[in-house]
Enzyme design. Structure first.
Site, short mmCIF file in Angstrom:
data_model
loop_
_atom_site.label_atom_id
_atom_site.label_comp_id
_atom_site.label_asym_id
_atom_site.label_seq_id
_atom_site.Cartn_x
_atom_site.Cartn_y
_atom_site.Cartn_z
N GLU A 59 0.82 -1.22 0.00
CA GLU A 59 0.00 0.00 0.00
C GLU A 59 0.85 1.26 0.00
OE1 GLU A 59 -3.13 0.20 2.90
OE2 GLU A 59 -4.45 -0.97 1.64
N HIS B 4 10.66 -25.71 0.13
CA HIS B 4 10.11 -26.85 -0.61
C HIS B 4 9.02 -26.41 -1.59
CE1 HIS B 4 12.27 -29.72 1.97
NE2 HIS B 4 12.16 -28.73 2.85
N LYS C 287 -14.06 0.11 -3.67
CA LYS C 287 -15.06 0.36 -2.60
C LYS C 287 -16.28 1.05 -3.19
CE LYS C 287 -11.68 0.97 1.11
NZ LYS C 287 -11.07 1.95 2.01
O1 PA5 Z 1 -3.23 0.90 5.77
C1 PA5 Z 1 -4.34 1.31 5.48
O2 PA5 Z 1 -4.58 2.52 5.43
C2 PA5 Z 1 -5.48 0.36 5.21
O3 PA5 Z 1 -5.03 -0.95 5.12
C3 PA5 Z 1 -6.52 0.46 6.32
O4 PA5 Z 1 -5.92 0.19 7.54
C4 PA5 Z 1 -7.69 -0.50 6.08
O5 PA5 Z 1 -8.27 -0.25 4.84
C5 PA5 Z 1 -8.72 -0.36 7.17
O6 PA5 Z 1 -9.15 0.96 7.24
P1 PA5 Z 1 -9.83 1.54 8.53
O7 PA5 Z 1 -8.84 1.53 9.63
O8 PA5 Z 1 -10.25 2.93 8.15
O9 PA5 Z 1 -11.00 0.66 8.85
#
Ligand code: PA5
Length: 413
Positions: free
Chosen positions: A262, A288, A403
């Site tokens: 990310e 393996h 989303k």
């Molecule tokens: O690192 C990030 O920003 C994402 O992986 C969020 O943590 C994830 O989408 C969950 O989001 P939230 O904490 O708003 O529920």
């Protein structure tokens, strides 16, 4: 302290040194301007640990149900899984993926227990998290007002989830505005559930803080060196394999995959798509499965080994000679810790022999101190690579479209 060993084809000439200095400067700038708040979390969260130790808000509980996904669960799960084999802690049951089988199985795990339900979402809007929380309210017959003492919320103070907590008198912990999910494990996101479960989070934070201080004092230059190598060579080596030689690091691998995926998979300022792909494997098991590809497949991967010097357990292979099974006798009377360690070294040597760029992270023990340091090591490395790639390490605009489509599908149905 952890030892770091680099076997990367990189000469420390003035160009490389300049890039390292640039990356360091960029991170310092981020810290001073508050671009991201994770740099100061180890110190700040110590207060939270104190607060939690004196906390009497919650009804007595013997298990925690944690609702969260991505950055809101992976870091906690990584530390929980790594420490659980050596520590006594209350069970944490994770409601992450909305897989109906897992949800049913979680309900079975929590049956007959006094449960504290902890909802973690920075945005306060995440569909997987809110849906499963609502399902649990219904399943366990919880009323947010009457059962407020069995609930906790961890969220941004501006979120609707925080408002929900306020409305019903539920204890709410704040995630700093400038700390994103994947960099938040040392904020309330990880520290609250881990402390409530009974882990020594002060020890984790202390080691994290020490690592931070050494980095700012330029005593951890290897981080910058590795970042320069990755950022300059990601076209040639577009994948990094994290080969962790301990089963209990499997969730740490997942945290690393999310942190890199990310943070570093982005469109840079020139409009180019950039980013090294993170891959997590467990040794010796994945020797393996994946090792053949590393050894003789395309030379497009760097490999990072994590090994543990002292597992704190001395299970041994007995000195037992069995007819027809003599091929393994060369490790008779050897401890399993020695065997797994030697397997890591042998794999590393084999890869070096093939000319694969390798680095090794050696943990003296797999304990609170190692995890605190390791978390900060990876966070700093990620930030440094992101700065050198000239991307925004801390946003994730690419996940929004899916989303939106999901919401539209349900609206159209
Ligand atoms: O690192 C990030 O920003 C994402 O992986 C969020 O943590 C994830 O989408 C969950 O989001 P939230 O904490 O708003 O529920």
């Amino acid at each position: 302290m952890i030892e770091y060993e680099l076997h990367l084809p990189l000469t420390l000439d003035s160009d490389i040194r300049n890039l390292m200095a640039n990356a360091y400067g960029a991170l310092l700038h981020e810290k001073e301007r508050g671009v991201t708040g994770y740099y100061t979390l180890p110190e700040e969260s110590m207060l939270l640990v104190q607060e939690l130790i004196n906390e009497h808000t919650f009804a007595p509980f013997d298990a925690i149900a944690l609702y969260g996904i991505g950055g809101s669960s992976l870091g906690t799960k990584a530390i929980d899984a790594a420490l659980r084999p050596i520590r006594q802690a209350k069970n944490i049951v994770y409601f992450e993926n909305p897989d109906p089988r897992t949800i049913e199985s979680n309900y079975r795990k929590l049956a007959g227990k006094e449960v504290l339900h902890v909802v973690i979402s920075k945005s306060g809007r995440t569909i997987e998290t809110l849906s499963q929380f609502k399902a649990s309210l219904a399943y366990f017959g919880l009323d947010p007002k009457k059962d407020a003492k069995r609930l906790a919320v961890i969220s941004d103070v501006d979120s609707q989830l925080h408002r929900f907590a306020e409305e019903f008198g539920i204890k709410s912990f704040a995630i700093p505005h400038n700390v994103g999910g994947r960099f938040s494990v040392l904020s309330a996101v990880g520290i609250v559930p881990l402390t409530l479960a009974g882990y020594d989070t002060a020890a984790i934070l202390m080691a994290a803080q020490e690592m931070m201080e050494r980095f700012w004092a330029m005593h951890e230059e290897h981080i910058l060196q590795k970042a320069v190598f990755i950022a300059r060579n990601w076209h040639r080596y577009p994948m990094n394999v994290l080969f962790s030689y301990a089963d209990s690091l499997e969730n740490f691998n997942k945290w690393y995959v999310q942190l890199w995926g990310e943070s570093l998979g982005k469109i840079d300022r020139t409009g180019q798509r950039v980013g090294p792909t993170p891959i997590g494997h467990i040794g010796a098991v994945d020797q393996h499965s994946f090792l053949q590809l590393l050894m003789q497949g395309p030379k497009d991967k760097t490999v990072t080994f994590i090994k543990v010097e002292d597992f704190g357990m001395d299970a041994k292979i007995p000195d037992l000679k069995l007819p027809y099974l003599t091929s393994s006798d060369f490790v008779n009377d050897v401890s399993f810790a020695t065997l797994i360690d030697a397997e890591c070294d042998a794999t590393k040597d084999a890869l070096l022999h093939e000319g694969v760029p390798v680095d090794i992270i050696t943990l003296p023990r797999l304990d609170e101190a190692a995890l605190g340091e390791l978390v900060v090591y990876y966070e700093l490395l990620t930030s440094a690579v992101g700065a050198l790639l000239e991307i925004d390490t801390y946003d994730q605009p690419g996940v929004e479209l899916g989303k939106k489509i999901l919401r539209e599908r349900f609206a159209d149905a």
